[in-house]
Each structure stands twice: as C-alpha cells, then as structure tokens.
Write an enzyme that holds these catalytic residues in place. Structure first.
Site, PDB file in Angstrom:
ATOM      1  N   ASN A 122      18.963   9.272  97.135  1.00 54.82           N
ATOM      2  CA  ASN A 122      18.059   7.990  96.847  1.00 54.82           C
ATOM      3  C   ASN A 122      19.229   7.272  96.019  1.00 54.82           C
ATOM      4  O   ASN A 122      19.451   7.380  94.938  1.00 54.82           O
ATOM      5  CB  ASN A 122      16.723   8.326  96.135  1.00 54.82           C
ATOM      6  CG  ASN A 122      15.918   6.779  96.070  1.00 54.82           C
ATOM      7  OD1 ASN A 122      16.728   5.829  95.544  1.00 54.82           O
ATOM      8  ND2 ASN A 122      14.843   6.933  96.215  1.00 54.82           N
ATOM      9  N   ASN A 179      18.654   4.040  95.326  1.00 53.73           N
ATOM     10  CA  ASN A 179      18.191   2.880  94.612  1.00 53.73           C
ATOM     11  C   ASN A 179      19.032   1.557  94.828  1.00 53.73           C
ATOM     12  O   ASN A 179      19.404   0.840  93.817  1.00 53.73           O
ATOM     13  CB  ASN A 179      18.267   3.231  93.259  1.00 53.73           C
ATOM     14  CG  ASN A 179      17.214   2.101  92.446  1.00 53.73           C
ATOM     15  OD1 ASN A 179      16.351   1.442  93.042  1.00 53.73           O
ATOM     16  ND2 ASN A 179      17.183   2.168  90.996  1.00 53.73           N
ATOM     17  N   GLU A 217      16.070   4.711 100.075  1.00 54.90           N
ATOM     18  CA  GLU A 217      16.017   3.434  99.444  1.00 54.90           C
ATOM     19  C   GLU A 217      17.224   2.650  99.362  1.00 54.90           C
ATOM     20  O   GLU A 217      17.789   2.258  98.272  1.00 54.90           O
ATOM     21  CB  GLU A 217      15.661   3.938  97.964  1.00 54.90           C
ATOM     22  CG  GLU A 217      14.747   2.510  97.099  1.00 54.90           C
ATOM     23  CD  GLU A 217      14.246   2.903  95.811  1.00 54.90           C
ATOM     24  OE1 GLU A 217      13.415   1.916  95.251  1.00 54.90           O
ATOM     25  OE2 GLU A 217      14.315   4.053  95.174  1.00 54.90           O
ATOM     26  N   ASP A 225      13.356  11.817  99.091  1.00 60.56           N
ATOM     27  CA  ASP A 225      12.421  11.470  97.801  1.00 60.56           C
ATOM     28  C   ASP A 225      11.068  11.646  98.391  1.00 60.56           C
ATOM     29  O   ASP A 225      10.476  10.598  98.791  1.00 60.56           O
ATOM     30  CB  ASP A 225      13.126  10.132  97.285  1.00 60.56           C
ATOM     31  CG  ASP A 225      12.284   9.782  95.982  1.00 60.56           C
ATOM     32  OD1 ASP A 225      11.471  10.631  95.583  1.00 60.56           O
ATOM     33  OD2 ASP A 225      12.558   8.553  95.583  1.00 60.56           O
ATOM     34  N   ASN A 234       8.582  12.219  95.915  1.00 53.72           N
ATOM     35  CA  ASN A 234       8.049  11.425  94.754  1.00 53.72           C
ATOM     36  C   ASN A 234       7.024  12.023  94.128  1.00 53.72           C
ATOM     37  O   ASN A 234       5.968  11.657  93.525  1.00 53.72           O
ATOM     38  CB  ASN A 234       7.540  10.105  95.064  1.00 53.72           C
ATOM     39  CG  ASN A 234       8.522   8.904  94.754  1.00 53.72           C
ATOM     40  OD1 ASN A 234       8.842   8.649  93.633  1.00 53.72           O
ATOM     41  ND2 ASN A 234       8.856   7.876  95.729  1.00 53.72           N
ATOM     42  N   ASP A 239      19.366   6.128  89.793  1.00 50.38           N
ATOM     43  CA  ASP A 239      18.426   6.873  88.967  1.00 50.38           C
ATOM     44  C   ASP A 239      18.230   8.182  89.531  1.00 50.38           C
ATOM     45  O   ASP A 239      17.722   8.785  88.815  1.00 50.38           O
ATOM     46  CB  ASP A 239      17.397   6.010  88.522  1.00 50.38           C
ATOM     47  CG  ASP A 239      16.531   5.606  89.836  1.00 50.38           C
ATOM     48  OD1 ASP A 239      17.198   5.492  90.627  1.00 50.38           O
ATOM     49  OD2 ASP A 239      15.543   5.022  89.384  1.00 50.38           O
ATOM     50  N   HIS A 240      18.637   8.496  90.710  1.00 52.57           N
ATOM     51  CA  HIS A 240      18.654   9.826  91.260  1.00 52.57           C
ATOM     52  C   HIS A 240      19.969  10.319  91.274  1.00 52.57           C
ATOM     53  O   HIS A 240      21.057   9.534  91.211  1.00 52.57           O
ATOM     54  CB  HIS A 240      18.043   9.549  92.581  1.00 52.57           C
ATOM     55  CG  HIS A 240      16.641   8.962  92.663  1.00 52.57           C
ATOM     56  ND1 HIS A 240      15.496   9.894  93.013  1.00 52.57           N
ATOM     57  CD2 HIS A 240      16.188   7.734  92.662  1.00 52.57           C
ATOM     58  CE1 HIS A 240      14.339   9.164  93.182  1.00 52.57           C
ATOM     59  NE2 HIS A 240      15.121   8.058  92.709  1.00 52.57           N
TER      60      HIS A 240
END
Length: 256
Positions: free
Chosen positions: A7, A9, A35, A149, A151, A246-247
């Site tokens: 991911n 981001n 993402e 991802d 989630n 952030d991943h």
C-alpha cells in the site's frame, strides 16, 4: 515466484522516497500496489512503468486522487480484469486481477471504516458482497493470490494494542470474524500466519506520535491464497528498513 504487495499511500509520494529503486532490486515477478492515489494520465514519468514489466492501473473514477490499485508483472498476463460488478466498489478503484494460465494474482484494497460511521457501513456492505465472490474463486479450480490491504487484523498477534482497539475500525469483532471465517473455515490460507504461526509482525503504523519507531502497529496487509498454494509457500518478509509509506511492503516467495 516472488510476489510483493504494498500500500503506497500515494504512488508519487512513495516514488519520491525511493520505492522504485527498492523494487528494482527485489526482482519480483508480480508487484501489487494499493492506494495509488493518482489517475493514470498523471503517471507519465517512466518510473511508473518499470523496465521489463507490464503495468496495469485501475484508478478511482468516483473521486480523483483517491484509492486506486495497480499490478506490475514480468510476464504478460493472459487477461487483466478491473471490475467485479458493483459500481460503488468498482468506481473506487479497489480491484485488479492479472491471469497467468490457471493462476490469478489480485491487488485488492478493502475500504477502511476509520473516517466515520458512513464508511464503516460501506465497509460492512463490501464484506458481505465480497464473501460469495471469494467463495466462487475458491471453488473455481484456479489458484488465487489475493494481495492487498484488507484493513482488518485477525487476532491479538496482529496488533500491538489489542484491548484498546476493540471498538476501532479494523479490529472490530465483526470484521475479525468475517476474515477469520474466510481463513479458518472457508479454506483460504494466510501466507504469513502459515509461515510464522507465532509471529507478531506488523505492516502498518499510524503517522501519529512515534508509532513506527515504537512498533505500535497492525498487520492488515496480506497475501491470502487458495489451498493448492499452501505447499508452495517458501518464505515471506516485511520490509521496514526504509519508510516509503505508512505501510511496509510484504513479500512472499513461492516454489515454482
């Protein structure tokens, strides 16, 4: 066969932090991104079309600069699919599938519900709608690698602060029950948990405070595979040495 799920981001942000230099050194057969947060016409720079790879993007059409998934493949796929048949999901750019013979590799981005109740309810609808699709894939006779991802964490081993997150999206009992039903009863295989039954590694950390430095993380990025691929799982790793997002990228090596 090496497959990486990540991911980003924001693919342009991750590119500025060196993710494509890192990917080049990994020599992956397939890379699944989630993402991307970009429209394909914004990705004209050659770095977004890595040499030696066939590159496919599925952007969000409902909201530009949002969501988005991609697949990079060394071998040209026989077919690439980008819709599952429900516009609210498809239009957010959350699914792309590359088919190679009887193997399907999917880049999947399950919605987050952390922004509020409306999105949490959408996430629940997506989960209910996806379940029969995943059952159909499981019974199709094809091998599937579902990268992405999701989630959702599965258990206390997948999140640092288990008790304090019981009422937070991604750790809700209903979400965990849904994902664990797929893996523990339906027959899907969690590659990481199969290779590391007692592992407590994470793939996402909040940007707040010093979550990453203190390893206050969540394992929400998976490669979930059909049962026929279980015996082909060789090794896996979560790359944390550099911070592209952030991943963290999640890599799995499969026996040929």
């Amino acid at each position: 066969m090496r497959i990486i799920s990540f991911n980003a981001n924001g693919i342009r942000s991750a590119a500025s932090k060196g993710v494509f230099d890192w990917l080049r050194a990994q020599r992956a057969d397939v890379v699944c991104l989630q993402e991307t947060k970009a429209q394909e016409d914004q990705l004209g720079d050659p770095q977004f079309r890595p040499d030696g790879h066939h590159c496919f993007y599925r952007d969000a059409s409902s909201k530009k600069g949002y969501s988005g998934v991609a697949i990079y493949a060394k071998r040209e796929p026989d077919e690439v699919l980008t819709t599952l048949g429900w516009e609210p999901f498809d239009n957010e750019g959350r699914y792309i599938e590359a088919r190679f013979g009887r193997l399907s590799v999917v880049s999947l981005y399950v919605p987050s519900g952390s922004s509020g109740e409306e999105r949490q309810q959408f996430k629940f609808k997506v989960m209910d709608w996806l379940a029969p699709i995943l059952d159909a894939w499981l019974g199709s006779g094809r091998d599937y690698v579902l990268c992405g991802d999701w989630n959702i964490v599965r258990s206390a081993k997948d999140i640092r602060n288990w008790k304090s997150n019981q009422k937070n999206s991604g750790c809700l009992p209903e979400e965990r029950a849904w994902l664990n039903e797929l893996v523990e009863r339906r027959g899907w295989v969690d590659s990481y948990r199969t290779l590391h039954p007692e592992g407590e590694d994470y793939t996402w950390w909040s940007n707040r405070g010093r979550a990453r430095e203190n390893d206050v993380g969540w394992r929400i990025d998976y490669q979930i595979v059909t049962p026929g691929l279980r015996e082909r799982l060789k090794s896996c790793s979560i790359y944390r040495a550099q911070r592209f997002s952030d991943h963290a990228p999640y890599t799995v090596d499969y026996a040929d």
